[in-house]
Design a protein around this motif. Structure first.
Motif, mmCIF file in Angstrom:
data_model
loop_
_atom_site.group_PDB
_atom_site.id
_atom_site.type_symbol
_atom_site.label_atom_id
_atom_site.label_comp_id
_atom_site.label_asym_id
_atom_site.label_seq_id
_atom_site.Cartn_x
_atom_site.Cartn_y
_atom_site.Cartn_z
ATOM 1 N N LYS A 257 0.984 -1.212 -0.054
ATOM 2 C CA LYS A 257 0.005 -0.134 -0.092
ATOM 3 C C LYS A 257 0.851 1.244 0.041
ATOM 4 O O LYS A 257 0.483 2.234 -0.872
ATOM 5 N N ARG A 258 1.956 1.165 1.005
ATOM 6 C CA ARG A 258 2.828 2.351 0.872
ATOM 7 C C ARG A 258 3.511 2.427 -0.576
ATOM 8 O O ARG A 258 3.716 3.675 -1.047
ATOM 9 N N SER A 259 3.974 1.519 -1.220
ATOM 10 C CA SER A 259 4.451 1.700 -2.340
ATOM 11 C C SER A 259 3.578 2.186 -3.537
ATOM 12 O O SER A 259 3.910 2.926 -4.350
ATOM 13 N N SER A 260 2.438 1.758 -3.412
ATOM 14 C CA SER A 260 1.300 2.035 -4.514
ATOM 15 C C SER A 260 1.063 3.556 -4.198
ATOM 16 O O SER A 260 0.939 4.362 -5.388
ATOM 17 N N LEU A 261 0.583 3.860 -2.860
ATOM 18 C CA LEU A 261 0.517 5.475 -2.529
ATOM 19 C C LEU A 261 1.861 6.364 -3.192
ATOM 20 O O LEU A 261 1.614 7.433 -3.782
ATOM 21 N N MET A 262 2.933 6.053 -2.952
ATOM 22 C CA MET A 262 4.026 6.603 -3.348
ATOM 23 C C MET A 262 4.296 6.572 -4.885
ATOM 24 O O MET A 262 4.499 7.621 -5.392
ATOM 25 N N ALA A 263 3.827 5.438 -5.702
ATOM 26 C CA ALA A 263 3.888 5.388 -7.023
ATOM 27 C C ALA A 263 2.732 6.215 -7.508
ATOM 28 O O ALA A 263 2.785 7.191 -8.377
ATOM 29 N N MET A 264 1.694 6.314 -7.045
ATOM 30 C CA MET A 264 0.573 7.199 -7.341
ATOM 31 C C MET A 264 0.946 8.689 -7.220
ATOM 32 O O MET A 264 0.620 9.457 -8.231
ATOM 33 N N LEU B 247 3.869 -0.357 -11.824
ATOM 34 C CA LEU B 247 3.058 -0.594 -12.948
ATOM 35 C C LEU B 247 1.463 -0.129 -12.953
ATOM 36 O O LEU B 247 1.026 0.513 -13.651
ATOM 37 N N LYS B 248 0.943 -0.456 -11.941
ATOM 38 C CA LYS B 248 -0.550 -0.375 -11.542
ATOM 39 C C LYS B 248 -0.559 1.140 -11.369
ATOM 40 O O LYS B 248 -1.685 1.708 -12.051
ATOM 41 N N ALA C 260 9.136 4.353 -4.214
ATOM 42 C CA ALA C 260 8.066 3.306 -4.464
ATOM 43 C C ALA C 260 8.784 1.953 -5.083
ATOM 44 O O ALA C 260 8.145 0.834 -4.451
ATOM 45 N N HIS C 261 9.552 2.051 -5.852
ATOM 46 C CA HIS C 261 10.093 0.620 -6.283
ATOM 47 C C HIS C 261 11.156 0.047 -5.214
ATOM 48 O O HIS C 261 10.891 -1.128 -4.984
ATOM 49 N N ASP C 262 11.753 0.741 -4.222
ATOM 50 C CA ASP C 262 12.486 0.152 -3.343
ATOM 51 C C ASP C 262 11.433 -0.435 -2.369
ATOM 52 O O ASP C 262 11.726 -1.449 -1.844
ATOM 53 N N GLU C 263 10.527 0.258 -2.054
ATOM 54 C CA GLU C 263 9.277 -0.345 -1.084
ATOM 55 C C GLU C 263 8.976 -1.811 -1.469
ATOM 56 O O GLU C 263 8.841 -2.746 -0.890
#
Length: 577
Positions: free
Chosen positions: A17-24, A133-134, A73-76
């Motif tokens: 979730k943390r990675s997705s939020l940072m990616a968004m 990617l998402k 985001a990639h690291d997480e």
């Protein structure tokens, strides 16, 4: 993300979730970068250089934030992927340890290796790459259309309709790949199994097979793999070319050009807004490629998840709770009308009953396939009986905790398995023992003198499966391990089967010391080694046909008399000159 993907990722849900939020958030920054670049063009067109400098500084700051969020985001996601690999492998290893040994053998070395290595690694690829990617596949188009609708909603609506048609077409084309994915994975697993079998059996292949047939199964699996791949490529040729055409920037740009010209000529859009549409809408096409990559990862990992779930869904041996578990009052053993069949097939054992008094020696004899090994494999619950019961003392072994049951028994199997660590570590494997205790056990097993002739002594590495040792040496290391365990029940499965006369004498000397004050069950094919047994149990085709001491059976059992005569005759065989 499908439900099965979500469920298997539950242990690292917070990280994802943390990675997705940072990616968004990174994608939102990216959208801001595009708008700032457009803003710079607009203010420069109005010769407003002050605003241009300010926007350029903002552009630099936003770029730093964008790349920082993207990297984080990639690291997480990657940290989460490594964490999930560790969790799954530990979980699967624990599950395998609870399964009946036969189930594990049915899956095979290649199948187990594929699940524990390849399938878990396939999930690593999905978990590590899916959140970024998402964000690109879903967040970017949403942000783009929000901007487009703000500037010109009729034009944005037309672009949305076109993209929806392209997206639906993409889904239809991708759906055809799911069946192929299953065929591909099955074919690849077959190749892996063939390779493992070929490498493990290399000595047999070299000794008995000098022609092309040594690669027979491997060749066949490769040909099947090629058939699957070529068949698929033939089926998807037209669809693949259509997908490549549709999901390139050209169709959307052509659509924007035609539609933009119409809107511009009808004064439905001004030039700067049209320019914005051309620049920003290109990001929609860019997001299609991450979507295709995400779909590919989903499909690859779907098959892996199914195999992982299948393994985890296998029924392990039923365990009793700690409150209900019982401990035996003594170490006698009773087989009470024991029957057993593999997977509802033909019974391997039928109504076998006999008692092994505490601290006595019972030998089990019979021809190959009579059920001897199955009989003793039921004692540590490598399988559970189909009917009847096995008792230690007055307790059904199914009413004991598995770890407690194993603490009562030591095993010396016909095929002694050793690990590729040192001799010392092999002797005290699974035990908290000092080096001195391990050395004393080696002396009792008549292996100490040999170990001391080695350059590194007890620190000598013995290679994979102990391949640097002879069969008798491996057997005596296993006996040393049993001495170190010093458990009240001792089970020996044809321990001298592959020994020469000298090694057999050393082994039997070790066994006599090991058997003192223990309840012993021993499978033997050399009858000379069990003449002194308190009891001999004779099996034939899964049924008990005689039991008693050697002298009693010679007097009362015709079947045993014949077995003894046949054995004596084989001892006198000589090669014709």
């Amino acid at each position: 993300m499908s439900l099965q993907h979500q469920k298997i990722c539950d242990p690292i849900a917070t990280r994802l979730k943390r990675s997705s939020l940072m990616a968004m958030a990174a994608q939102a920054m990216k959208m801001g970068l595009w708008l700032m670049m457009l803003g710079i063009i607009w203010v420069l067109a109005d010769a407003n250089y002050g605003y241009a400098y300010a926007l350029t500084a903002g552009l630099l700051l936003l770029s730093i934030i964008y790349y920082t969020l993207k990297i984080k985001a990639h690291d997480e996601a990657h940290y989460g992927a490594f964490e999930l690999e560790e969790i799954l492998r530990k979980r699967l290893a624990a599950k395998i340890s609870q399964l009946p040994i036969g189930y594990v053998r049915t899956i095979g070395t290649g199948g187990m290796a594929k699940i524990l290595l390849d399938d878990v690694h396939a999930l690593h690829s999905y978990v590590a790459d899916a959140p970024p990617l998402k964000a690109e596949a879903y967040a970017t188009p949403v942000l783009i259309f929000i901007v487009l609708f703000i500037f010109n909603w009729p034009f944005a609506l037309a672009v949305l309709a076109f993209c929806a048609i392209v997206f639906i077409t993409l889904q239809l084309l991708m759906r055809r790949g799911r069946q192929f994915r299953k065929q591909y994975v099955a074919a690849l697993a077959q190749v892996n199994s063939a390779i493992i079998e070929y490498v493990q059996g290399m000595s047999t292949v070299r000794a008995f097979d000098s022609g092309d047939s040594s690669f027979g199964r491997y060749h066949e699996s490769l040909e099947n793999y090629n058939r699957v791949m070529q068949g698929w490529l033939g089926k998807i040729g037209l669809g693949n070319r259509l997908a490549r055409t549709l999901f390139s920037p050209i169709p959307l740009q052509a659509f924007l050009l035609v539609l933009g010209t119409v809107f511009y000529l009808k004064d439905m859009i001004d030039f700067m807004d049209l320019f914005l549409f051309f620049l920003v809408a290109a990001g929609i096409v860019e997001s299609i490629h991450p979507f295709m990559g995400l779909h590919s990862l989903l499909e690859k990992s779907r098959a892996s998840i199914e195999r992982i779930w299948e393994l985890e869904a296998m029924e392990g041996l039923p365990e009793v709770s700690a409150d209900e578990a019982k401990l035996p009052s003594n170490y006698s053993i009773r087989y009470d009308n024991v029957s057993f069949a593999y997977d509802e097939g033909k019974p391997v054992l039928s109504n076998v009953s006999f008692d092994v008094p505490a601290k006595s020696f019972t030998a089990i004899v019979g021809s190959s396939g009579s059920g001897k090994t199955t009989l003793i494999n039921l004692l540590p619950r490598f399988w559970d009986v189909t009917d009847g019961a096995i008792l230690i003392g007055d307790v059904d072994i199914r009413h004991m905790k598995l770890d407690e049951l194993m603490k009562q028994c030591s095993f010396v199997f016909q095929d002694s398995f050793l690990f590729s660590c040192s001799i010392l570590d092999n002797i005290r494997y699974g035990l908290e023992a000092t080096e001195e205790e391990a050395i004393n056990a080696a002396k009792l097993a008549n292996i100490h003198d040999f170990i001391m002739t080695l350059p590194e002594g007890y620190d000598t590495k013995i290679g994979e499966r102990g391949q640097l040792l002879s069969g008798g040496q491996k057997q005596r290391l296993t006996i040393a391990r049993a001495f170190l365990q010093n458990r009240p029940i001792l089970v020996l499965d044809e321990p001298t089967a592959f020994s020469d006369a000298k090694n057999e004498a050393l082994l039997m000397d070790s066994f006599r010391k090991l058997m003192v004050n223990k309840t012993v069950i021993m499978i033997a094919h050399r009858l000379s080694t069990i003449i002194g047994a308190d009891q001999i149990v004779y099996l034939n085709e899964g049924k008990l046909i005689a039991k008693g001491s050697h002298e009693t059976l010679l007097l009362e059992s015709e079947a045993y008399q014949k077995l003894w005569r046949d054995y004596q005759e084989t001892q006198n065989w000589t090669m014709a000159q």
